[in-house]
Scaffold this motif. Structure first.
Motif, mmCIF file in Angstrom:
data_model
loop_
_atom_site.group_PDB
_atom_site.id
_atom_site.type_symbol
_atom_site.label_atom_id
_atom_site.label_comp_id
_atom_site.label_asym_id
_atom_site.label_seq_id
_atom_site.Cartn_x
_atom_site.Cartn_y
_atom_site.Cartn_z
ATOM 1 N N GLU A 42 82.745 76.741 -1.075
ATOM 2 C CA GLU A 42 81.649 77.410 -1.425
ATOM 3 C C GLU A 42 81.451 78.902 -0.847
ATOM 4 N N LYS A 43 81.171 79.672 -1.878
ATOM 5 C CA LYS A 43 80.985 81.352 -1.484
ATOM 6 C C LYS A 43 79.509 81.331 -0.726
ATOM 7 N N PHE A 44 79.480 82.006 0.222
ATOM 8 C CA PHE A 44 78.045 82.703 0.875
ATOM 9 C C PHE A 44 78.231 84.120 0.798
ATOM 10 N N THR A 45 77.297 84.862 0.498
ATOM 11 C CA THR A 45 77.380 86.301 0.623
ATOM 12 C C THR A 45 76.376 86.617 1.758
ATOM 13 N N GLN A 48 72.748 85.550 1.339
ATOM 14 C CA GLN A 48 72.768 83.989 1.048
ATOM 15 C C GLN A 48 72.934 83.298 2.402
ATOM 16 N N CYS A 50 73.964 80.550 4.737
ATOM 17 C CA CYS A 50 74.654 79.086 4.481
ATOM 18 C C CYS A 50 73.996 77.888 5.170
ATOM 19 N N SER A 58 76.831 83.757 9.039
ATOM 20 C CA SER A 58 75.780 83.415 7.943
ATOM 21 C C SER A 58 74.789 84.666 8.312
ATOM 22 N N THR A 62 80.394 88.173 3.604
ATOM 23 C CA THR A 62 80.926 87.236 2.760
ATOM 24 C C THR A 62 81.767 86.108 3.397
ATOM 25 N N TYR A 64 83.207 81.767 3.283
ATOM 26 C CA TYR A 64 83.671 80.495 2.506
ATOM 27 C C TYR A 64 83.287 79.195 3.402
#
Length: 88
Positions: A42-45, A48, A50, A58, A62, A64
């Motif tokens: 799952e991708k997190f920018t 965003q 995590c 976090s 970016t 994953y």
């Protein structure tokens, strides 16, 4: 009565635009996210978080997370290498 320009609605999210070039680019973004999910990540920018307690990435960059073990990687090559851990 005003003439309204043609516009496009994405069927997967709330994206709407009038430029066909942007539609193509947006479709590619969904294809990339679909392939990331198919790889088990799952991708997190940076905007965003995590919400993983020990994740050093976090809110910063970016990254994953593996859907099986929450291990974080920064790119596609690391995803490929990580998947072998779950094959053993």
């Amino acid at each position: 009565m005003q003439n309204k320009a043609s516009h496009f609605h994405c069927l997967k999210c709330d994206f709407v635009c009038t430029d066909t070039n942007k539609v193509v680019a947006h479709r590619r973004q969904h294809q990339k996210l679909d392939s990331i999910m198919a790889a088990g990540f799952e991708k997190f920018t940076p905007s965003q978080p995590c919400n993983q307690e020990a994740c050093a990435h976090s809110g910063k960059q970016t990254h994953y997370h593996c859907l099986s073990c929450q291990y974080a990687v920064l790119g596609l090559s690391q995803m490929s290498a990580h998947k072998y851990r779950h094959m053993e």
